[in-house]
Design an enzyme around this catalytic site. Structure first.
Site, PDB file in Angstrom:
ATOM      1  CE  LYS A   1       5.461  -2.901  -2.764  1.00 19.08           C
ATOM      2  NZ  LYS A   1       4.585  -2.473  -1.657  1.00 19.08           N
TER       3      LYS A   1
ATOM      4  N   GLY B   1       0.787  -1.231   0.000  1.00 18.66           N
ATOM      5  CA  GLY B   1       0.000   0.000   0.000  1.00 18.66           C
ATOM      6  C   GLY B   1       0.814   1.275   0.000  1.00 18.66           C
TER       7      GLY B   1
ATOM      8  CG  HIS C   1      -7.939  -0.102  31.188  1.00 16.23           C
ATOM      9  ND1 HIS C   1      -7.266  -1.186  31.685  1.00 16.23           N
ATOM     10  CD2 HIS C   1      -7.350   0.181  29.994  1.00 16.23           C
ATOM     11  CE1 HIS C   1      -6.318  -1.542  30.840  1.00 16.23           C
ATOM     12  NE2 HIS C   1      -6.347  -0.727  29.799  1.00 16.23           N
ATOM     13  CD  GLU C   2      -8.886   2.565  27.111  1.00 19.42           C
ATOM     14  OE1 GLU C   2      -7.914   3.265  26.771  1.00 19.42           O
ATOM     15  OE2 GLU C   2      -8.912   1.330  26.946  1.00 19.42           O
TER      16      GLU C   2
END
Ligand code: ADP
Ligand code: MG
Ligand code: ZN
Length: 637
Positions: free
Chosen positions: A220, A217, A440-441
């Site tokens: 090329k 991606g 947690h976040e």
């Protein structure tokens, strides 16, 4: 070696024979069902006595009398069937002398036939057998003769490459963003394709092959095509997998055909995508089963073609190829005069991403405040294809909301979609789970704000997404980084462990949601110690094992490490991880009210902007200073 060859030869012969028999059986069946069947509906078998009574009853219409059998047509006994049916009956031993007079009397049309040999029907069955035999023998011969000449029957040896004329190519370097270095290297190729004589006169070595190396991606294929567009030459687009076939020699014939076509219309560029499909190291012995000599022949043919072309300097052919695994390629391919030019194509940097986004937003109506710079900033690590994809997705999202223009919000949503799969809002989490994820976040987010070297938080969310993540904290690097200091890495570890630290701080227990964080943190610390030499105890020695290529995957061989060293590494990893975990805990305990504030907001709004983290800390500080103020006032009293 010789024995081996004969052995594989015999084995191949057996396989061809088995294949032939199977194929023949299937074909005979088909032939019988659809060709012979409709012609000859099976005749009704009559007993001789039945036959005689049917004559008397006037049912028999015609009779062909042979030495062994009588066949013919008769009226059906079934009143619903009005057409005549075929019948057959066996002729009795010894002549039935009354038969002819009876037939005569019943008015049956009769005739006699000689010995009806079964050869006719056998022949009918034989035709397909012979046909397949010839076909199979042909393929077998080709396989023995290796690369037989020409396209062969049914065009198996014809190249499947797509030929694009210069007028049709339609892309130039203007359509490629963030690949300035690669483009600079390709300019020489263009010059050669355009004015080969001049190139030769100046004494430059004639370029032949260019290998584009880079992850998927990154453009090329696009670069190769754009090179053809810039040079205004014909472009042949093919992929290595097109040359991989079951039959030996077919791949090689296709390679030959491809280059033959290219030479006819030269100057031209032949592009082979996924070169590793045919160009793998020969004799690696890793390929299980057959197909090895086929690939080797194809590769040999490719090498022969590369060596053979450009004999006519005025009509050059350039071969370009792409791979993301240059290390598995056969060294013969990379030798001078073959793919001796390698062009690295990597994921674009910030400026490159801006360019690519600009290219892919050409046909898209962007809102006035859409900042490409910002869009590029939040997409580090995206490849050109990812960016094109995100921009397209953003346009779709905007269209879905019936908006007149694409906003940065659309792009952000599209980008997150590209990163983590579709949002799965429908997923139900119970309240406790949601609360746990929110803390947690918030823990990740707060720690990253509190440590000195972490990247700022862009977004915190407890919306579940694909790949098992229940929430996420998005950090936004302010620039692309290629070098990281020990302090930055250590801070990263602390941020990774911040989620788990928050869970213990608030609930006193840990959930399974932290396992991914722990794995990442441990891995990072291990690399810091064994690869980057960041441990005082172990010093600047590389302890990581060699990378081994094993059936495609890489493994670490650490067998040369002494058990003692391994013990030290393990204890160092454990020490650093624990230190950072405790550090995160201390930080969060000190800012518990900010943590609760943030988690509360997250539970309410699900997604928060990065600025919410700083604000939560500010609110906490103000509250604290008020309290302190109140306390000092009280003290004065
Ligand atoms: P690769 O061959 O490296 O896998 P492709 O050339 O097939 O990548 O890229 C796929 C698509 O992604 C291209 O058609 C183009 O739309 C987009 N793309 C990839 N890289 C770039 C780039 N550097 N500039 C512009 N577009 C790009
Ligand atoms: Mg490609
Ligand atoms: Zn986490």
């Amino acid at each position: 070696m010789h024995d081996d060859e004969r052995h594989s030869h015999n084995r191949r012969r057996i396989w061809y024979a088995v294949g032939y028999i199977l194929f023949a059986l299937i074909l005979i069946y088909i032939f019988q069902q659809f060709v012979i069947g409709p012609i000859a509906t099976p005749a009704k078998q009559l007993d001789y006595s039945e036959f005689k009574t049917d004559i008397a009853a006037g049912l028999i219409e015609t009779a062909i009398i042979g030495p062994n059998q009588i066949t013919g047509t008769m009226k059906s006994t079934d009143p619903k069937v009005t057409t005549a049916v075929d019948y057959k009956t066996n002729v009795p031993i010894g002549a039935d002398t009354t038969l002819v007079p009876e037939l005569q009397a019943a008015g049956v049309k009769y005739s006699f036939t000689g010995a009806s040999s079964p050869i006719g029907s056998i022949l009918l069955y034989f035709i397909p057998l012979v046909l397949i035999g010839v076909f199979w023998y042909y393929i077998y011969r080709r396989s023995l003769g290796g690369a037989a000449r020409g396209g062969g029957i049914f065009g198996v040896g014809r190249s499947k490459a797509v030929q694009v004329t210069p007028e049709q190519v339609g892309v130039t370097f203007k359509d490629v963003g963030g690949a300035d270095e690669a483009i600079a290297e390709l300019r020489e190729i263009i010059q050669f394709l355009k004015t080969p004589e001049q190139f030769a006169k100046l004494g430059g070595r004639i370029p032949k092959g260019v290998l584009l190396v880079g992850p998927p991606g990154t453009g090329k294929t696009l670069l190769a095509k754009a090179t053809a567009g810039e040079a205004e030459v014909t472009f042949f687009e093919s992929s290595g997998s097109e040359f991989v076939e079951m039959f030996v020699g077919v791949g090689a014939a296709r390679v030959r055909d491809l280059f033959e076509q290219a030479r006819k219309v030269a100057p031209a560029i032949v592009f082979i995508d996924e070169l590793d499909a045919i160009g793998q190291r020969r004799g690696a012995g890793l390929v299980v089963g057959g197909g090895n000599d086929e690939r080797e022949q194809t590769l040999n043919q490719l090498l022969a073609e590369i060596d053979g072309f450009n004999t006519d300097i005025t009509r050059p052919v350039i071969i370009m190829a792409a791979t993301n695994r240059p290390e598995v390629l056969d060294p013969a391919l990379l030798r001078a005069g073959r793919f001796d030019r390698q062009v690295e194509v990597g994921n674009p940097d910030l400026i490159g991403r801006v360019q690519i986004l600009k290219i892919h937003s050409k046909g898209i109506k962007l809102a006035a405040d859409f900042d490409l710079q910002r869009a590029a900033r939040i997409t580090p690590g995206f490849s050109g294809a990812d960016l094109a994809n995100a921009m397209n997705e953003a346009a779709l999202l905007a269209a879905r909301r019936h908006a007149h223009a694409v906003t940065i919000k659309d792009f952000e949503a599209a980008m997150e979609r590209v990163i983590a799969g579709l949002e799965r809002k429908s997923r139900v989490m119970n309240e406790l789970e949601r609360t746990t994820v929110a803390y947690h976040e918030s823990g990740h987010a707060l720690v990253s704000q509190l440590v000195p070297h972490a990247e700022p938080v862009a977004k915190v969310s407890i919306i579940p997404r694909g790949r098992g993540a229940l929430g996420y904290t998005l950090q936004m690097p302010t620039e692309d980084r290629y070098l990281l200091t020990e302090e930055e890495l250590i801070d990263r570890v602390a941020v990774m462990l911040g989620g788990r630290a928050a869970e213990t701080t608030i609930f006193g227990t840990i959930s399974t949601g932290a396992s991914d964080d722990i794995e990442k943190a441990t891995e990072l610390v291990r690399r810091m110690i064994t690869e980057f030499g960041m441990s005082d105890k172990l010093g600047s020695v590389r302890y990581a094992g060699q990378q081994l290529q094993y059936l495609g995957g890489a493994t670490q061989d650490s067998s040369q490490l002494s058990p003692h060293t391994r013990e030290i590494i393990d204890s160092e990893v454990q020490k650093i991880v624990t230190e950072q975990y405790e550090r995160a805990q201390v930080l969060l305990r000190g800012h518990r009210s900010a943590l609760e504030n943030l988690a509360g907001q997250l539970l309410k709004q699900e997604t928060l902007d990065g600025s919410a983290v700083g604000e939560a800390l500010k609110v906490e500080e103000e509250a604290a200073s008020e309290k302190a103020g109140a306390a000092s006032v009280r003290e004065k009293d």
